[in-house]
Scaffold this motif. Structure first.
Motif, PDB file in Angstrom:
ATOM      1  N   GLU A 183      -9.089   5.736  17.235  1.00  0.00           N
ATOM      2  CA  GLU A 183      -8.774   6.189  15.883  1.00  0.00           C
ATOM      3  C   GLU A 183      -8.564   4.996  14.962  1.00  0.00           C
ATOM      4  OE1 GLU A 183      -6.122   9.814  14.655  1.00  0.00           O
ATOM      5  OE2 GLU A 183      -4.822   8.054  14.759  1.00  0.00           O
ATOM      6  N   ALA A 184      -8.916   5.166  13.690  1.00  0.00           N
ATOM      7  CA  ALA A 184      -8.664   4.158  12.664  1.00  0.00           C
ATOM      8  C   ALA A 184      -7.764   4.753  11.597  1.00  0.00           C
ATOM      9  CB  ALA A 184      -9.968   3.684  12.037  1.00  0.00           C
ATOM     10  N   HIS A 185      -6.769   3.979  11.203  1.00  0.00           N
ATOM     11  CA  HIS A 185      -5.829   4.387  10.160  1.00  0.00           C
ATOM     12  C   HIS A 185      -6.034   3.447   8.980  1.00  0.00           C
ATOM     13  CE1 HIS A 185      -1.358   5.419   9.043  1.00  0.00           C
ATOM     14  NE2 HIS A 185      -2.239   5.849   8.154  1.00  0.00           N
ATOM     15  N   PHE A 186      -6.577   3.972   7.879  1.00  0.00           N
ATOM     16  CA  PHE A 186      -6.871   3.202   6.678  1.00  0.00           C
ATOM     17  C   PHE A 186      -5.712   3.346   5.695  1.00  0.00           C
ATOM     18  CE2 PHE A 186     -10.703   4.872   8.567  1.00  0.00           C
ATOM     19  CZ  PHE A 186     -11.648   3.860   8.483  1.00  0.00           C
ATOM     20  N   LYS A 187      -5.222   2.223   5.161  1.00  0.00           N
ATOM     21  CA  LYS A 187      -4.096   2.279   4.232  1.00  0.00           C
ATOM     22  C   LYS A 187      -4.318   1.349   3.040  1.00  0.00           C
ATOM     23  CE  LYS A 187      -0.890   1.311   7.350  1.00  0.00           C
ATOM     24  NZ  LYS A 187       0.455   1.146   7.978  1.00  0.00           N
ATOM     25  N   ILE A 188      -4.227   1.912   1.837  1.00  0.00           N
ATOM     26  CA  ILE A 188      -4.201   1.127   0.609  1.00  0.00           C
ATOM     27  C   ILE A 188      -2.743   0.796   0.326  1.00  0.00           C
ATOM     28  CG2 ILE A 188      -4.738   1.092  -1.858  1.00  0.00           C
ATOM     29  CD1 ILE A 188      -6.927   3.190  -1.275  1.00  0.00           C
ATOM     30  N   MET A 189      -2.430  -0.498   0.242  1.00  0.00           N
ATOM     31  CA  MET A 189      -1.039  -0.933   0.235  1.00  0.00           C
ATOM     32  C   MET A 189      -0.610  -1.531  -1.104  1.00  0.00           C
ATOM     33  SD  MET A 189      -0.151  -0.179   3.345  1.00  0.00           S
ATOM     34  CE  MET A 189       1.441  -1.016   3.398  1.00  0.00           C
ATOM     35  N   GLY A 190       0.607  -1.188  -1.501  1.00  0.00           N
ATOM     36  CA  GLY A 190       1.265  -1.833  -2.620  1.00  0.00           C
ATOM     37  C   GLY A 190       2.320  -2.799  -2.110  1.00  0.00           C
ATOM     38  N   GLU A 191       3.256  -3.164  -2.957  1.00  0.00           N
ATOM     39  CA  GLU A 191       4.298  -4.109  -2.558  1.00  0.00           C
ATOM     40  C   GLU A 191       5.343  -3.470  -1.658  1.00  0.00           C
ATOM     41  OE1 GLU A 191       5.702  -7.443  -5.100  1.00  0.00           O
ATOM     42  OE2 GLU A 191       4.906  -6.192  -6.720  1.00  0.00           O
ATOM     43  N   ASN A 192       5.998  -4.315  -0.863  1.00  0.00           N
ATOM     44  CA  ASN A 192       7.127  -3.913  -0.024  1.00  0.00           C
ATOM     45  C   ASN A 192       6.783  -2.786   0.939  1.00  0.00           C
ATOM     46  OD1 ASN A 192       8.879  -5.789  -1.403  1.00  0.00           O
ATOM     47  ND2 ASN A 192       8.971  -4.312  -3.093  1.00  0.00           N
ATOM     48  N   GLY A 193       5.552  -2.805   1.472  1.00  0.00           N
ATOM     49  CA  GLY A 193       5.161  -1.829   2.474  1.00  0.00           C
ATOM     50  C   GLY A 193       4.835  -0.453   1.936  1.00  0.00           C
ATOM     51  N   LEU A 194       4.702  -0.307   0.623  1.00  0.00           N
ATOM     52  CA  LEU A 194       4.415   0.999   0.035  1.00  0.00           C
ATOM     53  C   LEU A 194       2.961   1.385   0.303  1.00  0.00           C
ATOM     54  CD1 LEU A 194       5.258   3.376  -1.789  1.00  0.00           C
ATOM     55  CD2 LEU A 194       4.482   2.009  -3.753  1.00  0.00           C
ATOM     56  N   VAL A 195       2.769   2.535   0.929  1.00  0.00           N
ATOM     57  CA  VAL A 195       1.422   3.053   1.193  1.00  0.00           C
ATOM     58  C   VAL A 195       0.997   3.894  -0.010  1.00  0.00           C
ATOM     59  CG1 VAL A 195      -0.039   4.429   2.717  1.00  0.00           C
ATOM     60  CG2 VAL A 195       1.830   3.060   3.683  1.00  0.00           C
ATOM     61  N   LEU A 196      -0.004   3.433  -0.737  1.00  0.00           N
ATOM     62  CA  LEU A 196      -0.459   4.114  -1.932  1.00  0.00           C
ATOM     63  C   LEU A 196      -1.404   5.266  -1.615  1.00  0.00           C
ATOM     64  CD1 LEU A 196      -1.138   0.945  -4.123  1.00  0.00           C
ATOM     65  CD2 LEU A 196       0.906   2.390  -4.116  1.00  0.00           C
ATOM     66  N   GLN A 197      -2.150   5.130  -0.533  1.00  0.00           N
ATOM     67  CA  GLN A 197      -3.039   6.184  -0.080  1.00  0.00           C
ATOM     68  C   GLN A 197      -3.478   5.850   1.337  1.00  0.00           C
ATOM     69  OE1 GLN A 197      -6.636   8.901  -1.959  1.00  0.00           O
ATOM     70  NE2 GLN A 197      -5.621   7.319  -3.136  1.00  0.00           N
ATOM     71  N   GLU A 198      -3.762   6.871   2.153  1.00  0.00           N
ATOM     72  CA  GLU A 198      -4.141   6.606   3.529  1.00  0.00           C
ATOM     73  C   GLU A 198      -5.150   7.640   4.016  1.00  0.00           C
ATOM     74  OE1 GLU A 198      -0.758   6.966   6.231  1.00  0.00           O
ATOM     75  OE2 GLU A 198       0.226   8.237   4.740  1.00  0.00           O
TER      76      GLU A 198
ATOM     77  N   PRO B  89       1.276 -11.082  -5.518  1.00  0.00           N
ATOM     78  CA  PRO B  89       2.560 -10.668  -4.970  1.00  0.00           C
ATOM     79  C   PRO B  89       2.510 -10.214  -3.521  1.00  0.00           C
ATOM     80  CG  PRO B  89       1.639  -8.863  -6.214  1.00  0.00           C
ATOM     81  CD  PRO B  89       0.660 -10.011  -6.347  1.00  0.00           C
ATOM     82  N   TYR B  90       1.341 -10.340  -2.870  1.00  0.00           N
ATOM     83  CA  TYR B  90       1.156  -9.635  -1.600  1.00  0.00           C
ATOM     84  C   TYR B  90       1.181 -10.487  -0.343  1.00  0.00           C
ATOM     85  CZ  TYR B  90      -0.174  -5.779  -4.614  1.00  0.00           C
ATOM     86  OH  TYR B  90      -0.170  -4.798  -5.575  1.00  0.00           O
ATOM     87  N   TRP B  91       1.189 -11.818  -0.450  1.00  0.00           N
ATOM     88  CA  TRP B  91       1.060 -12.613   0.758  1.00  0.00           C
ATOM     89  C   TRP B  91       2.202 -12.359   1.730  1.00  0.00           C
ATOM     90  CZ3 TRP B  91      -3.640 -13.525   1.051  1.00  0.00           C
ATOM     91  CH2 TRP B  91      -4.398 -14.043  -0.006  1.00  0.00           C
ATOM     92  N   ASP B  92       3.417 -12.228   1.243  1.00  0.00           N
ATOM     93  CA  ASP B  92       4.539 -11.957   2.149  1.00  0.00           C
ATOM     94  C   ASP B  92       4.456 -10.547   2.716  1.00  0.00           C
ATOM     95  OD1 ASP B  92       5.057 -10.868  -0.361  1.00  0.00           O
ATOM     96  OD2 ASP B  92       7.203 -11.269  -0.290  1.00  0.00           O
ATOM     97  N   ASP B  93       3.984  -9.595   1.920  1.00  0.00           N
ATOM     98  CA  ASP B  93       3.828  -8.217   2.405  1.00  0.00           C
ATOM     99  C   ASP B  93       2.758  -8.151   3.499  1.00  0.00           C
ATOM    100  OD1 ASP B  93       5.653  -6.900   0.513  1.00  0.00           O
ATOM    101  OD2 ASP B  93       4.182  -7.474  -0.998  1.00  0.00           O
ATOM    102  N   ILE B  94       1.700  -8.907   3.318  1.00  0.00           N
ATOM    103  CA  ILE B  94       0.630  -8.931   4.321  1.00  0.00           C
ATOM    104  C   ILE B  94       1.161  -9.515   5.629  1.00  0.00           C
ATOM    105  CG2 ILE B  94      -1.600  -9.965   4.917  1.00  0.00           C
ATOM    106  CD1 ILE B  94      -2.183  -9.847   1.813  1.00  0.00           C
ATOM    107  N   LEU B  95       1.909 -10.601   5.556  1.00  0.00           N
ATOM    108  CA  LEU B  95       2.493 -11.187   6.757  1.00  0.00           C
ATOM    109  C   LEU B  95       3.436 -10.213   7.450  1.00  0.00           C
ATOM    110  CD1 LEU B  95       3.283 -14.937   5.965  1.00  0.00           C
ATOM    111  CD2 LEU B  95       1.985 -14.042   7.898  1.00  0.00           C
ATOM    112  N   ALA B  96       4.151  -9.433   6.664  1.00  0.00           N
ATOM    113  CA  ALA B  96       5.089  -8.469   7.234  1.00  0.00           C
ATOM    114  C   ALA B  96       4.385  -7.392   8.054  1.00  0.00           C
ATOM    115  CB  ALA B  96       5.915  -7.815   6.126  1.00  0.00           C
ATOM    116  N   GLU B  97       3.094  -7.180   7.802  1.00  0.00           N
ATOM    117  CA  GLU B  97       2.317  -6.212   8.581  1.00  0.00           C
ATOM    118  C   GLU B  97       1.879  -6.782   9.927  1.00  0.00           C
ATOM    119  OE1 GLU B  97       1.631  -3.055   7.810  1.00  0.00           O
ATOM    120  OE2 GLU B  97       2.653  -3.140   5.865  1.00  0.00           O
ATOM    121  N   ALA B  98       2.160  -8.068  10.162  1.00  0.00           N
ATOM    122  CA  ALA B  98       1.775  -8.750  11.403  1.00  0.00           C
ATOM    123  C   ALA B  98       0.304  -8.521  11.753  1.00  0.00           C
ATOM    124  CB  ALA B  98       2.670  -8.296  12.566  1.00  0.00           C
ATOM    125  N   PRO B  99      -0.602  -8.865  10.845  1.00  0.00           N
ATOM    126  CA  PRO B  99      -2.027  -8.596  11.095  1.00  0.00           C
ATOM    127  C   PRO B  99      -2.610  -9.533  12.142  1.00  0.00           C
ATOM    128  CG  PRO B  99      -1.798  -9.890   9.106  1.00  0.00           C
ATOM    129  CD  PRO B  99      -0.391  -9.556   9.559  1.00  0.00           C
TER     130      PRO B  99
END
Length: 346
Positions: A326-341, A52-62
Motif C-alpha cells: 500500500e502507498a499512503h500519499f500526503k500533502i503536508m503543511g507545517e508542523n505535521g499538518l496533513v492538508l490532503q491524503e 519553512p519546511y526543512w525541519d518538518d521534513i526531517l521530523a518525518e524521518a524520511p
C-alpha cells in the motif's frame, strides 16, 4: 522557519539512527527493520525566500529527499551566476542539515535548467547540466558526467523491500511547445511525429529500467505533470503521442507499484487513472511549491483529479508499505499538518 538548534539536533539524532550504506551512485542499502519506506519530495523552491519546511521534513524521518525540479530559480545562461545561486541554496541551514542526514536525489525543471519553459533549444544546457550535477553531489567520474541529460536511477534496498526511483529529464531533449488559439491556454498540442519529451536515448533507458525492475515500488519523477493535461500550461499532454508511449510502456513493462511524482505547477494535487493492462491504478502525485504557490487558484479542469487542489505551499510525503502493498500519499503543511491524503493498494 523554526531554526531552533536544539530541535534540529534532536531530529538529526532521530534520522541518523537509520544506517545508510551507499554502495554506488545508483544503489543505497538501508539497514532498517521498518516495513515502510518514507519518501519526501517537493519542487519550486526560491533559494532567496524562506522555506519553512526543512525541519518538518526531517521530523518525518524520511529515507530519501527528492528534488522535483525548480530547486532554485535562476533563469540564466550565466554559469557563474548559476553556481552562486546553487551555493546559496546549499548554504541554507535547514537544507544543509537534511542533506547531511538523508540521501538526496532528483531532477531539474525550467528555472534551474536556465530557461523559462525551456527545452532542447537552450544553448547552455550542457554547461548547466554540469552545475546541476555538482549541486547533487555526483562524482566527477560518474557516467552521468559524460551523457546528455540529467536523468538517473536510484535503487534503495531494505530488508523488507526495494524502491527504484527513476528521475526523468523533461527539459534537455524536449521539443517545441506550440501556442494555442484559445486566449485561456498558453500551449496547445504538438502532434508531429518527431515531437518528444524525453528523446530517443532516454526512452530506451527508461524502458530498460522498467522492464528489468525487481523493485516493489517504482517511482517515476517527472518535473511536469503527466496526468493533468487540460489546463493549457506545460504538461506531458502538450505531446499526446509521448503520453500514449509512456502509458503503454508502463503497462507493458509489468513493473510493480509504478507511481509518478511531479511538480512545476505551484499547486499540489492527486491524479489517478486506470491503464489497460495494469492491475492497479496509476497515480500522479503533484507537490508544488515549497516557498511560493498559486495562492489565487480558483479552478481548472483535470478529469483525473482525486480530492481537491491544495494552493498553499506544501511538500509531499509518500509512505510505501512493503508488507501490505500500500502507498499512503500526503500533502503536508507545517508542523505535521496533513492538508490532503490518499491511500492506494498495489
Amino acid at each position: 522557519m523554526k531554526y531552533n538548534l536544539l530541535f534540529f539536533s534532536i531530529i538529526g539524532l532521530m534520522v541518523s539512527c537509520k544506517s545508510v550504506q551507499t554502495t554506488s551512485s545508483e544503489k543505497t542499502s538501508l539497514d532498517s527493520d521498518n516495513s515502510t519506506f518514507v519518501v519526501s519530495f517537493g519542487s519550486c523552491n526560491k533559494q532567496y525566500m524562506p522555506n519553512p519546511y526543512w525541519d518538518d521534513i526531517l521530523a518525518e524521518a524520511p529515507d530519501v529527499w527528492i528534488w522535483g525540479g525548480d530547486n532554485i530559480y535562476a533563469d540564466t545562461d550565466d554559469m557563474d551566476l548559476l553556481k552562486k545561486m546553487y551555493n546559496e541554496q546549499d548554504s541554507n541551514e535547514g537544507y544543509a542539515l537534511l542533506k547531511s542526514k538523508v540521501p538526496v536525489v532528483g531532477t531539474w525543471d525550467d528555472h534551474d535548467y536556465g530557461l523559462n519553459d525551456g527545452g532542447k533549444e537552450f544553448r547552455m544546457k550542457r554547461e548547466s547540466q554540469q552545475v546541476f550535477l555538482d549541486f547533487m553531489g555526483v562524482p566527477a567520474d560518474s557516467e552521468r558526467r559524460t551523457r546528455e541529460g540529467v536523468y538517473a536511477s536510484h535503487l534503495f534496498e531494505t530488508p523488507n523491500g526495494k524502491v527504484q526511483i527513476l528521475a526523468l529529464d523533461t527539459r534537455y531533449f524536449r521539443g517545441e511547445l506550440l501556442g494555442d488559439r484559445s486566449p485561456n491556454r498558453r500551449y496547445g498540442l504538438n502532434t508531429a511525429s518527431d515531437a518528444t519529451v524525453l528523446g530517443a536515448e532516454q526512452w530506451k533507458w527508461l524502458e530498460n529500467k522498467l522492464t528489468t525492475s525487481k523493485a516493489d515500488f517504482n517511482l517515476i519523477v517527472s518535473s511536469i505533470q503527466f496526468l493533468s493535461r487540460e489546463h493549457g500550461f506545460e504538461t506531458w499532454g502538450n505531446f499526446p503521442k509521448e503520453v500514449e508511449k509512456l502509458e503503454r510502456m508502463i503497462a507493458k513493462s509489468g513493473a510493480e507499484g509504478v507511481i509518478i511524482l511531479s511538480g512545476d505547477r505551484h499547486i499540489s494535487e492527486f491524479s489517478r487513472t486506470n491503464l489497460s493492462g495494469m492491475s492497479y491504478p496509476l497515480v500522479d502525485f503533484t507537490s508544488s511549491g515549497l516557498t511560493h504557490s498559486y495562492s489565487s487558484f480558483k479552478e481548472e479542469p483535470n478529469r483525473f483529479r482525486v480530492g481537491d487542489v491544495v494552493s498553499s505551499t506544501s511538500y509531499g510525503i509518500l509512505e510505501l508499505d512493503f508488507k501490505n502493498r500500500e502507498a499512503h500519499f500526503k500533502i503536508m503543511g507545517e508542523n505535521g499538518l496533513v492538508l490532503q491524503e490518499l491511500k492506494q493498494s498495489y
